[in-house]
Scaffold this motif. Structure first.
Motif, PDB file in Angstrom:
ATOM      1  N   ARG A 114     -14.130 -19.419 -47.811  1.00 37.81           N
ATOM      2  CA  ARG A 114     -12.783 -19.813 -47.410  1.00 37.81           C
ATOM      3  C   ARG A 114     -12.582 -19.490 -45.939  1.00 37.81           C
ATOM      4  NH1 ARG A 114     -12.414 -15.572 -50.895  1.00 37.81           N
ATOM      5  NH2 ARG A 114     -11.791 -16.951 -52.593  1.00 37.81           N
ATOM      6  N   VAL A 116      -9.585 -18.402 -43.193  1.00 40.63           N
ATOM      7  CA  VAL A 116      -8.239 -17.854 -43.059  1.00 40.63           C
ATOM      8  C   VAL A 116      -7.799 -17.983 -41.607  1.00 40.63           C
ATOM      9  CG1 VAL A 116      -6.747 -15.861 -43.446  1.00 40.63           C
ATOM     10  CG2 VAL A 116      -8.813 -16.168 -44.852  1.00 40.63           C
ATOM     11  N   ILE A 144      -1.916 -17.328 -42.519  1.00 37.20           N
ATOM     12  CA  ILE A 144      -1.006 -16.199 -42.701  1.00 37.20           C
ATOM     13  C   ILE A 144      -0.210 -16.046 -41.411  1.00 37.20           C
ATOM     14  CG2 ILE A 144      -0.816 -13.708 -43.097  1.00 37.20           C
ATOM     15  CD1 ILE A 144      -3.467 -13.844 -44.600  1.00 37.20           C
ATOM     16  N   ILE A 151      -3.100  -7.193 -47.170  1.00 36.71           N
ATOM     17  CA  ILE A 151      -4.340  -7.940 -47.350  1.00 36.71           C
ATOM     18  C   ILE A 151      -5.230  -7.210 -48.354  1.00 36.71           C
ATOM     19  CG2 ILE A 151      -6.392  -8.859 -46.214  1.00 36.71           C
ATOM     20  CD1 ILE A 151      -3.765 -10.195 -45.435  1.00 36.71           C
ATOM     21  N   HIS A 152      -5.699  -7.938 -49.360  1.00 35.14           N
ATOM     22  CA  HIS A 152      -6.592  -7.354 -50.356  1.00 35.14           C
ATOM     23  C   HIS A 152      -7.966  -8.017 -50.254  1.00 35.14           C
ATOM     24  CE1 HIS A 152      -3.174  -5.282 -52.080  1.00 35.14           C
ATOM     25  NE2 HIS A 152      -2.519  -6.440 -52.103  1.00 35.14           N
ATOM     26  N   GLU A 153      -8.964  -7.265 -50.611  1.00 35.65           N
ATOM     27  CA  GLU A 153     -10.345  -7.700 -50.398  1.00 35.65           C
ATOM     28  C   GLU A 153     -10.633  -9.052 -51.033  1.00 35.65           C
ATOM     29  OE1 GLU A 153     -14.910  -6.017 -51.152  1.00 35.65           O
ATOM     30  OE2 GLU A 153     -13.158  -4.837 -51.754  1.00 35.65           O
ATOM     31  N   GLN A 154     -10.059  -9.307 -52.218  1.00 40.52           N
ATOM     32  CA  GLN A 154     -10.375 -10.557 -52.903  1.00 40.52           C
ATOM     33  C   GLN A 154      -9.857 -11.781 -52.162  1.00 40.52           C
ATOM     34  OE1 GLN A 154      -8.520  -8.090 -54.091  1.00 40.52           O
ATOM     35  NE2 GLN A 154      -6.757  -8.786 -55.307  1.00 40.52           N
ATOM     36  N   TYR A 155      -8.846 -11.594 -51.282  1.00 40.90           N
ATOM     37  CA  TYR A 155      -8.315 -12.718 -50.507  1.00 40.90           C
ATOM     38  C   TYR A 155      -9.313 -13.205 -49.471  1.00 40.90           C
ATOM     39  CZ  TYR A 155      -3.676 -11.291 -52.259  1.00 40.90           C
ATOM     40  OH  TYR A 155      -2.598 -10.971 -53.032  1.00 40.90           O
ATOM     41  N   ILE A 156     -10.101 -12.299 -48.955  1.00 38.10           N
ATOM     42  CA  ILE A 156     -10.952 -12.643 -47.807  1.00 38.10           C
ATOM     43  C   ILE A 156     -12.435 -12.432 -48.089  1.00 38.10           C
ATOM     44  CG2 ILE A 156      -9.183 -12.269 -46.060  1.00 38.10           C
ATOM     45  CD1 ILE A 156     -10.242  -9.496 -45.637  1.00 38.10           C
ATOM     46  N   SER A 159     -15.263 -14.750 -46.350  1.00 37.71           N
ATOM     47  CA  SER A 159     -14.387 -15.607 -45.545  1.00 37.71           C
ATOM     48  C   SER A 159     -14.718 -15.514 -44.059  1.00 37.71           C
ATOM     49  CB  SER A 159     -12.920 -15.195 -45.742  1.00 37.71           C
ATOM     50  OG  SER A 159     -12.672 -13.951 -45.105  1.00 37.71           O
ATOM     51  N   THR A 161     -12.337 -15.628 -40.603  1.00 41.44           N
ATOM     52  CA  THR A 161     -10.960 -15.601 -40.125  1.00 41.44           C
ATOM     53  C   THR A 161     -10.904 -16.169 -38.712  1.00 41.44           C
ATOM     54  OG1 THR A 161     -10.461 -13.633 -41.443  1.00 41.44           O
ATOM     55  CG2 THR A 161      -8.956 -14.144 -39.642  1.00 41.44           C
ATOM     56  N   SER A 185     -14.568  -9.643 -43.274  1.00 38.78           N
ATOM     57  CA  SER A 185     -14.429 -11.031 -42.858  1.00 38.78           C
ATOM     58  C   SER A 185     -15.049 -11.228 -41.470  1.00 38.78           C
ATOM     59  CB  SER A 185     -12.949 -11.430 -42.809  1.00 38.78           C
ATOM     60  OG  SER A 185     -12.805 -12.802 -42.476  1.00 38.78           O
TER      61      SER A 185
END
Length: 243
Positions: A114, A116, A144, A151-156, A159, A161, A185
């Protein structure tokens, strides 16, 4: 010269003095203290106390700082034609080294799970645009705009950024980037200068080097190079994706 804290500390008479000074800077810088007292109907003691709150030893130093403040305001209100800066930017992007840098970053983006985007102010608006553009080319992306969002680890996880900032020195953005970096990230930054703090924090960096423009403390530096770089990266990324 006039900070929020200083203005908040003014008495009613000092506020009257401040309002007069702001509206008549051209005249005040040549006035004697007694002339200003007569025009504003305050005592010379009030004027000296006002000067002290502005970190001036006396009325003479206040007039010197006021003149410098006026000159700075005048400089900041000049609007620069963007044609020259934009032409120079486009000429730089056509160099082989710059294009190779874009291709390298695109390869990293293509492999990411992903993308970000982060930025605040006008950079936040472009972060939203970047995420939409990448998503249109089948690369999952989101933006964002709140620099204080938890921010939590699973979001990024897995990834990349992409951080947008004209100056590369915005404290809240730098703090956010540090958090993303600590979570693993990969950081790609796009700023106006390569020697910024943000550029030094990043794994990859693109600088566009155009003239800064300000009007009444508002940063009006052209963002056309950023739009170009976002679209160029998105298309180069799409060409490397297995879609």
């Amino acid at each position: 010269m006039f900070t929020h804290e200083q203005i908040a500390s003014f008495s009613d008479l000092e506020h009257r003095l401040y309002n007069y000074v702001i509206k008549h800077i051209d005249q005040v810088i040549y006035m004697r203290i007694r002339d200003l007292a007569n025009e504003t109907h305050v005592s010379t003691t009030t004027i000296l106390r006002f000067c002290q709150k502005l970190d001036c030893d006396g009325f003479s130093e206040f007039k010197v700082k006021l003149k410098m403040y006026k000159e700075k305001q005048t400089d900041q209100q000049s609007i620069i034609s963007g044609d020259t800066s934009l032409t120079e930017f486009l000429e730089r992007t056509l160099t082989q080294d710059f294009q190779e840098k874009i291709e390298t970053i695109a390869s990293v983006l293509a492999e990411a799970k992903r993308v970000v985007f982060i930025g605040i102010g006008s950079s936040g608006i472009l972060a939203e645009y970047g995420s939409r553009y990448f998503s249109g080319l089948k690369k999952f992306a989101f933006y964002i705009k709140d620099p204080f969002m938890p921010i939590h680890e699973q979001y990024i996880e897995e990834s990349v950024t992409i951080v947008l900032s004209v100056s590369g020195e915005t404290e809240s953005t730098l703090n956010q980037v540090n958090q993303f970096k600590q979570e693993g990230s990969t950081i790609v930054s796009i700023t106006n200068h390569a020697d910024s703090s943000l550029a030094k924090l990043s794994d990859y960096h693109l600088a566009y080097y155009v003239s800064n423009e300000f009007l009444n403390h508002t940063n009006l530096t052209t963002q056309i190079p950023v739009v170009y770089l976002l679209e160029r990266l998105a298309k180069a990324t799409y060409q490397r994706m297995d879609v």
